[in-house]
Design an enzyme around this catalytic site. Structure first.
Site, PDB file in Angstrom:
ATOM      1  N   ARG A  82       8.638 -10.896  -5.905  1.00 45.62           N
ATOM      2  CA  ARG A  82      10.065 -10.783  -5.585  1.00 45.62           C
ATOM      3  C   ARG A  82      10.686 -12.115  -5.184  1.00 45.62           C
ATOM      4  NH1 ARG A  82      10.104  -7.085  -0.840  1.00 45.62           N
ATOM      5  NH2 ARG A  82       8.156  -8.187  -0.553  1.00 45.62           N
TER       6      ARG A  82
ATOM      7  N   ASN B 131      10.516  -3.972  -4.085  1.00 47.63           N
ATOM      8  CA  ASN B 131       9.294  -3.209  -4.304  1.00 47.63           C
ATOM      9  C   ASN B 131       9.619  -1.726  -4.250  1.00 47.63           C
ATOM     10  OD1 ASN B 131       7.552  -5.401  -4.488  1.00 47.63           O
ATOM     11  ND2 ASN B 131       6.969  -5.346  -2.350  1.00 47.63           N
TER      12      ASN B 131
END
Length: 92
Positions: free
Chosen positions: A19, A37
């Site tokens: 990320r 996530n």
């Protein structure tokens, strides 16, 4: 012309910096959107910008960061929102 895509990335994509690296890649490419996530172990994202810039980020997403492994990236075109900035969102 603006393109926005919704992407679900499967593989070893959590706990490997996916990320935060993606945020850096997206900001460098000048695209907007978000990444987070998901509880099922996947990463979900939306990316918006010019088609070549979106394609640039999608190419990175298909590879992922060192230490990760991308098995699949499911891409769906969605309606552009015109938002700016790229964020890491809380887990979903």
């Amino acid at each position: 012309m603006t393109r926005r895509v919704h992407v679900i990335v499967r593989g070893t994509v959590q706990g490997v910096g996916y990320r935060y690296t993606m945020r850096m890649i997206a900001r460098e490419a000048g695209v907007a959107g978000w990444v987070r996530n998901r509880r099922d172990g996947t990463v979900e994202a939306e990316v918006e910008g010019t088609p070549p810039r979106v394609d640039e980020v999608l190419a990175w997403m298909a590879e992922g960061p060192p230490g990760g492994r991308v098995d699949a990236a499911d891409v769906t075109d969605v309606r552009a929102t015109g938002r700016s900035g790229f964020d890491v969102l809380p887990d979903a």
